[in-house]
Motif scaffolding. Structure first.
Motif, PDB file in Angstrom:
ATOM      1  N   ASP A  11       0.826  -1.208   0.000  1.00  0.00           N
ATOM      2  CA  ASP A  11       0.000   0.000   0.000  1.00  0.00           C
ATOM      3  C   ASP A  11       0.859   1.256   0.000  1.00  0.00           C
ATOM      4  OD1 ASP A  11      -2.365  -1.425  -0.024  1.00  0.00           O
ATOM      5  OD2 ASP A  11      -2.693  -1.291   2.139  1.00  0.00           O
ATOM      6  N   LEU A  12       1.919   1.246   0.805  1.00  0.00           N
ATOM      7  CA  LEU A  12       2.780   2.433   0.874  1.00  0.00           C
ATOM      8  C   LEU A  12       3.547   2.652  -0.430  1.00  0.00           C
ATOM      9  CD1 LEU A  12       4.039   2.174   4.555  1.00  0.00           C
ATOM     10  CD2 LEU A  12       2.691   4.037   3.565  1.00  0.00           C
ATOM     11  N   ALA A  13       3.931   1.575  -1.088  1.00  0.00           N
ATOM     12  CA  ALA A  13       4.593   1.711  -2.392  1.00  0.00           C
ATOM     13  C   ALA A  13       3.636   2.358  -3.392  1.00  0.00           C
ATOM     14  CB  ALA A  13       5.049   0.345  -2.897  1.00  0.00           C
ATOM     15  N   HIS A  14       2.354   2.040  -3.279  1.00  0.00           N
ATOM     16  CA  HIS A  14       1.334   2.621  -4.154  1.00  0.00           C
ATOM     17  C   HIS A  14       1.071   4.084  -3.787  1.00  0.00           C
ATOM     18  CE1 HIS A  14      -2.149   2.597  -6.837  1.00  0.00           C
ATOM     19  NE2 HIS A  14      -2.852   3.154  -5.863  1.00  0.00           N
ATOM     20  N   LEU A  15       1.029   4.372  -2.493  1.00  0.00           N
ATOM     21  CA  LEU A  15       0.685   5.711  -2.023  1.00  0.00           C
ATOM     22  C   LEU A  15       1.860   6.685  -2.074  1.00  0.00           C
ATOM     23  CD1 LEU A  15      -1.344   4.545   1.096  1.00  0.00           C
ATOM     24  CD2 LEU A  15      -2.316   5.844  -0.808  1.00  0.00           C
ATOM     25  N   ARG A  16       3.059   6.166  -1.800  1.00  0.00           N
ATOM     26  CA  ARG A  16       4.237   7.027  -1.666  1.00  0.00           C
ATOM     27  C   ARG A  16       5.303   6.803  -2.748  1.00  0.00           C
ATOM     28  NH1 ARG A  16       2.311  10.739   1.404  1.00  0.00           N
ATOM     29  NH2 ARG A  16       2.333  10.545   3.661  1.00  0.00           N
ATOM     30  N   GLY A  17       5.140   5.751  -3.531  1.00  0.00           N
ATOM     31  CA  GLY A  17       6.134   5.448  -4.551  1.00  0.00           C
ATOM     32  C   GLY A  17       7.116   4.396  -4.074  1.00  0.00           C
ATOM     33  N   PRO A  18       7.912   3.846  -4.996  1.00  0.00           N
ATOM     34  CA  PRO A  18       8.801   2.723  -4.657  1.00  0.00           C
ATOM     35  C   PRO A  18       9.856   3.048  -3.601  1.00  0.00           C
ATOM     36  CG  PRO A  18       9.233   3.555  -6.876  1.00  0.00           C
ATOM     37  CD  PRO A  18       7.972   4.196  -6.425  1.00  0.00           C
ATOM     38  N   LYS A  19      10.187   4.320  -3.442  1.00  0.00           N
ATOM     39  CA  LYS A  19      11.192   4.703  -2.438  1.00  0.00           C
ATOM     40  C   LYS A  19      10.530   5.210  -1.154  1.00  0.00           C
ATOM     41  CE  LYS A  19      14.774   5.669  -5.856  1.00  0.00           C
ATOM     42  NZ  LYS A  19      15.699   6.672  -6.435  1.00  0.00           N
TER      43      LYS A  19
END
Length: 215
Positions: free
Chosen positions: A82-90
């Motif tokens: 979810d965080l990769a989707h919301l904030r990007g891969p980094k």
């Protein structure tokens, strides 16, 4: 005489309601806050679950807490997607923990390391809450911000390995009823449940200060 699971639910009802009806959560579910507030909340969840699940493997063989360590409940991997989707891969480089969240996570970690019965209190308040009220959050998030149904952004709330949540919760309550603890220890577990809800409410309060609903 009430079962232990009933005692826990009844004793912590007031704190539970306070957490659920916090202004931040009300504003978020009411559609008054943007996706940035939802992403920030998801970040804070990651810190709490990192503490909750980091100690899980060691507790799996514990006579008191071991039965509660069920991998189908684990949320950390879903949160990271979810965080990769919301904030990007980094995303790992951009997330930050609120002081209230750090206090909460530290208490979870402390219980995991030194008081397995206390860990159960945190396990119960988090996972059973996610299985229940968390579904309302998922539904609102999908409808408000257009996330794919049960997809990236809301995977935290999707328990793919638990096809029948009602049956699972019944089984979980049976585990609580059978917990290896005397009456005094059970009272301490109930008190820790109340503390867990209060710690969670403090996180909501901090998020509410960061995302006040504009008049």
């Amino acid at each position: 005489m009430d079962s232990f699971s009933t005692v826990i639910r009844t004793a912590s009802h007031e704190q539970h309601m306070e957490a659920e009806t916090s202004s931040f959560m009300s504003d978020l579910l009411g559609g008054g806050l943007g996706v940035a507030a939802y992403a920030r909340y998801t970040e804070q969840l990651w810190f709490v679950y990192e503490a909750l699940e980091a100690g899980a493997e060691k507790l799996a063989s514990d006579p008191v807490a071991g039965a509660f360590i069920q991998p189908e409940l684990f949320r950390l991997r879903a949160l990271e997607r979810d965080l990769a989707h919301l904030r990007g891969p980094k995303w790992r480089g951009s997330v930050s923990v609120l002081p209230a969240t750090r206090t909460y996570a530290d208490r979870v970690r402390e219980c995991a390391e030194s008081w397995p019965a206390g860990y159960i209190a945190h396990h119960y308040t988090r996972y059973l809450g996610d299985l229940s009220g968390g579904q309302i959050i998922r539904d609102r998030a999908e409808n408000t911000w257009g996330f794919e149904k049960k997809g990236d952004g809301v995977r935290f709330y999707v328990f793919e390995e638990i096809p029948n949540p009602a049956a699972f919760k019944r089984g979980y309550r049976e585990l609580l009823d059978a917990v290896l603890a005397d009456d005094l220890e059970k009272q301490r577990i109930v008190a820790e449940c109340k503390r867990a809800f209060a710690l969670n409410t403090n996180v909501f309060r901090a998020l509410g200060e960061e995302f006040p609903l504009s008049a």
